[in-house]
Design a protein around this motif. Structure first.
Motif, PDB file in Angstrom:
ATOM      1  N   GLU A 109       0.937  -1.219  -0.215  1.00 34.73           N
ATOM      2  CA  GLU A 109      -0.042  -0.033  -0.046  1.00 34.73           C
ATOM      3  C   GLU A 109       0.796   1.352   0.032  1.00 34.73           C
ATOM      4  O   GLU A 109       0.632   2.294  -0.610  1.00 34.73           O
ATOM      5  N   THR A 148      -6.687   4.270  -0.721  1.00 33.84           N
ATOM      6  CA  THR A 148      -5.388   3.621  -0.412  1.00 33.84           C
ATOM      7  C   THR A 148      -4.868   3.981   0.658  1.00 33.84           C
ATOM      8  O   THR A 148      -4.390   2.861   1.401  1.00 33.84           O
ATOM      9  N   HIS A 160      -6.694   1.858   3.154  1.00 37.01           N
ATOM     10  CA  HIS A 160      -6.223   0.477   3.174  1.00 37.01           C
ATOM     11  C   HIS A 160      -4.998   0.218   3.876  1.00 37.01           C
ATOM     12  O   HIS A 160      -4.898  -0.564   4.789  1.00 37.01           O
ATOM     13  N   GLU A 191      -2.793  -6.503  -5.966  1.00 41.70           N
ATOM     14  CA  GLU A 191      -3.559  -6.086  -4.653  1.00 41.70           C
ATOM     15  C   GLU A 191      -4.517  -7.171  -4.507  1.00 41.70           C
ATOM     16  O   GLU A 191      -4.858  -7.736  -3.336  1.00 41.70           O
ATOM     17  N   TYR A 241      -4.732  -9.608  -1.332  1.00 43.30           N
ATOM     18  CA  TYR A 241      -5.936  -9.648  -0.279  1.00 43.30           C
ATOM     19  C   TYR A 241      -6.619 -10.842  -0.274  1.00 43.30           C
ATOM     20  O   TYR A 241      -7.109 -11.237   0.670  1.00 43.30           O
ATOM     21  N   GLU A 279     -10.106  -2.531  -4.252  1.00 40.69           N
ATOM     22  CA  GLU A 279      -9.323  -2.924  -5.401  1.00 40.69           C
ATOM     23  C   GLU A 279      -9.893  -3.813  -6.718  1.00 40.69           C
ATOM     24  O   GLU A 279      -9.777  -3.315  -7.859  1.00 40.69           O
TER      25      GLU A 279
HETATM   26 FE   LIG Z   1      -4.952  -0.837  -1.993  1.00 35.95          FE
END
Ligand SMILES: [Fe+2]
Length: 168
Positions: free
Chosen positions: A24, A54, A57, A112, A116, A142
């Motif tokens: 990130e 972001t 995140h 991403e 995740y 994302e």
């Molecule tokens: Fe992100």
């Protein structure tokens, strides 16, 4: 499961959250340089709104790191930044075309999404629902961003050709 295995599992989870956090930070820098390079107001707006996401995140991952293992996590996150951000990335986007920006942006989102998805699976195996949920929430953003970029391939090429003065 033996206690030793529990420790290893937890340590693996910390590792994955640290990687997501470093990712990130890297994406933040990438987005900032893309925003500077983007001429098109719609593209700029799309990138700016994802930059805000972001930041959220990154905050979510920091929160999980603190909950899991603060001292070790913070130290390693700092180390990872140097590795995660390629040299010259910021300057590169200045001279890049809309097509290349869209391509690299999409690749970053795909990275991403994969990160995740894996983190969610690992967190569930660790019985860590808050981390699994944080991964899911970031993942949803994302995926949405990847779809937004994928809807702009034609525009990106049109802008690239226009920028270069090439008639299609
Ligand atoms: Fe992100």
């Amino acid at each position: 499961m033996k206690l030793r295995d529990d420790d290893k599992l937890r340590s693996k989870l910390v590792d994955y959250v640290q990687d997501a956090h470093a990712m990130e930070i890297s994406v933040t820098m990438m987005l900032e340089s893309m925003i500077k390079a983007a001429d098109d107001p719609k593209t700029k707006e799309m990138l700016e709104s994802h930059l805000q996401q972001t930041t959220e995140h990154k905050r979510r991952m920091e929160e999980r790191l603190k909950a899991l293992d603060s001292h070790r996590s913070v130290r390693k996150a700092g180390e990872a930044v140097a590795v995660a951000v390629p040299k010259g990335l910021i300057d590169r986007f200045r001279s890049d075309q809309p097509g290349k920006i869209a391509r690299d942006g999409y690749v970053a989102e795909a990275l991403e999404i994969a990160a995740y998805s894996l983190l969610e699976q690992l967190a569930m195996r660790c019985g860590d629902e808050p981390t699994a949920e944080a991964a899911r929430r970031n993942l949803a953003d994302e995926e949405e961003m990847a779809k937004k970029i994928a809807a702009t391939w034609g525009d990106a090429i049109d802008m690239t050709l226009e920028q270069e003065g090439i008639a299609a």
